[in-house]
Design a protein around this motif. Structure first.
Motif, PDB file in Angstrom:
ATOM      1  N   GLY A 111       0.792  -1.245  -0.369  1.00 25.54           N
ATOM      2  CA  GLY A 111       0.291   0.009  -0.047  1.00 25.54           C
ATOM      3  C   GLY A 111       0.952   1.378   0.050  1.00 25.54           C
ATOM      4  O   GLY A 111       0.201   2.594  -0.202  1.00 25.54           O
ATOM      5  N   VAL A 112       2.293   1.098   0.345  1.00 23.65           N
ATOM      6  CA  VAL A 112       2.364   2.341  -0.114  1.00 23.65           C
ATOM      7  C   VAL A 112       3.252   2.635  -1.067  1.00 23.65           C
ATOM      8  O   VAL A 112       3.607   1.960  -2.401  1.00 23.65           O
ATOM      9  CB  VAL A 112       4.036   2.296   0.987  1.00 23.65           C
ATOM     10  CG1 VAL A 112       5.745   3.429   0.839  1.00 23.65           C
ATOM     11  CG2 VAL A 112       4.275   2.062   2.082  1.00 23.65           C
ATOM     12  N   HIS A 113       3.308   3.883  -2.009  1.00 24.17           N
ATOM     13  CA  HIS A 113       3.257   4.375  -3.727  1.00 24.17           C
ATOM     14  C   HIS A 113       4.794   5.066  -3.453  1.00 24.17           C
ATOM     15  O   HIS A 113       5.110   5.745  -2.655  1.00 24.17           O
ATOM     16  CB  HIS A 113       2.155   4.941  -3.825  1.00 24.17           C
ATOM     17  CG  HIS A 113       0.803   4.595  -3.966  1.00 24.17           C
ATOM     18  ND1 HIS A 113       0.183   3.620  -4.736  1.00 24.17           N
ATOM     19  CD2 HIS A 113       0.340   4.382  -3.012  1.00 24.17           C
ATOM     20  CE1 HIS A 113      -0.699   3.045  -4.942  1.00 24.17           C
ATOM     21  NE2 HIS A 113      -1.426   3.289  -3.990  1.00 24.17           N
ATOM     22  N   GLU A 114       5.907   4.519  -4.178  1.00 24.37           N
ATOM     23  CA  GLU A 114       7.298   5.518  -4.535  1.00 24.37           C
ATOM     24  C   GLU A 114       7.721   5.304  -5.698  1.00 24.37           C
ATOM     25  O   GLU A 114       7.064   4.557  -7.004  1.00 24.37           O
ATOM     26  CB  GLU A 114       8.155   4.895  -3.443  1.00 24.37           C
ATOM     27  CG  GLU A 114       7.404   4.180  -2.033  1.00 24.37           C
ATOM     28  CD  GLU A 114       8.705   3.826  -1.544  1.00 24.37           C
ATOM     29  OE1 GLU A 114       9.728   3.857  -0.259  1.00 24.37           O
ATOM     30  OE2 GLU A 114       9.652   2.659  -2.233  1.00 24.37           O
ATOM     31  N   PHE A 115       8.133   6.203  -5.722  1.00 27.50           N
ATOM     32  CA  PHE A 115       9.759   6.332  -7.352  1.00 27.50           C
ATOM     33  C   PHE A 115      10.857   5.723  -6.502  1.00 27.50           C
ATOM     34  O   PHE A 115      10.984   6.692  -5.848  1.00 27.50           O
ATOM     35  CB  PHE A 115       9.368   7.617  -7.589  1.00 27.50           C
ATOM     36  CG  PHE A 115       7.974   7.651  -8.752  1.00 27.50           C
ATOM     37  CD1 PHE A 115       7.769   7.387 -10.173  1.00 27.50           C
ATOM     38  CD2 PHE A 115       6.652   8.599  -8.366  1.00 27.50           C
ATOM     39  CE1 PHE A 115       6.703   7.553 -10.980  1.00 27.50           C
ATOM     40  CE2 PHE A 115       4.852   8.331  -8.961  1.00 27.50           C
ATOM     41  CZ  PHE A 115       5.694   7.692 -10.370  1.00 27.50           C
ATOM     42  N   VAL A 116      11.122   5.384  -6.962  1.00 33.62           N
ATOM     43  CA  VAL A 116      12.627   4.366  -6.744  1.00 33.62           C
ATOM     44  C   VAL A 116      13.987   4.671  -7.219  1.00 33.62           C
ATOM     45  O   VAL A 116      13.621   4.707  -8.921  1.00 33.62           O
ATOM     46  CB  VAL A 116      12.433   3.278  -6.212  1.00 33.62           C
ATOM     47  CG1 VAL A 116      14.029   2.821  -5.718  1.00 33.62           C
ATOM     48  CG2 VAL A 116      11.464   2.588  -5.365  1.00 33.62           C
ATOM     49  N   LEU A 117      14.430   5.717  -7.111  1.00 35.36           N
ATOM     50  CA  LEU A 117      15.826   5.794  -7.822  1.00 35.36           C
ATOM     51  C   LEU A 117      16.766   4.605  -7.944  1.00 35.36           C
ATOM     52  O   LEU A 117      16.965   4.477  -6.322  1.00 35.36           O
ATOM     53  CB  LEU A 117      16.418   7.315  -7.434  1.00 35.36           C
ATOM     54  CG  LEU A 117      17.594   8.241  -7.776  1.00 35.36           C
ATOM     55  CD1 LEU A 117      17.428   7.663  -8.711  1.00 35.36           C
ATOM     56  CD2 LEU A 117      18.522   8.490  -6.841  1.00 35.36           C
TER      57      LEU A 117
END
Length: 66
Positions: free
Chosen positions: A14-20
């Motif tokens: 349920g955690v939304h991220e953009f990951v580098l």
């Protein structure tokens, strides 16, 4: 030496991220929520200390806005 830089949207538990990731190593992320339809709230941005000042945090935000 060429490094592979990727910013991808991910969701886990349920955690939304953009990951580098650089060469596959997670070195930053932007966490966001969607409080209502058509709205994105950026909650937190973090980039590894060795990458500060490189503009990669700005790239995370730009990717989220896109």
């Amino acid at each position: 030496m060429t490094r592979t830089v990727a910013i991808e949207r991910e969701e886990l538990n349920g955690v939304h991220e953009f990951v580098l990731r650089i060469d596959g190593e997670r070195l930053g992320f932007l966490e966001f929520t969607r409080p209502e339809v058509g709205v994105m709230r950026i909650e937190y941005v973090e980039v590894s200390p060795q990458l500060r000042g490189t503009g990669l945090g700005r790239q995370l935000v730009a990717k989220a806005i896109d």
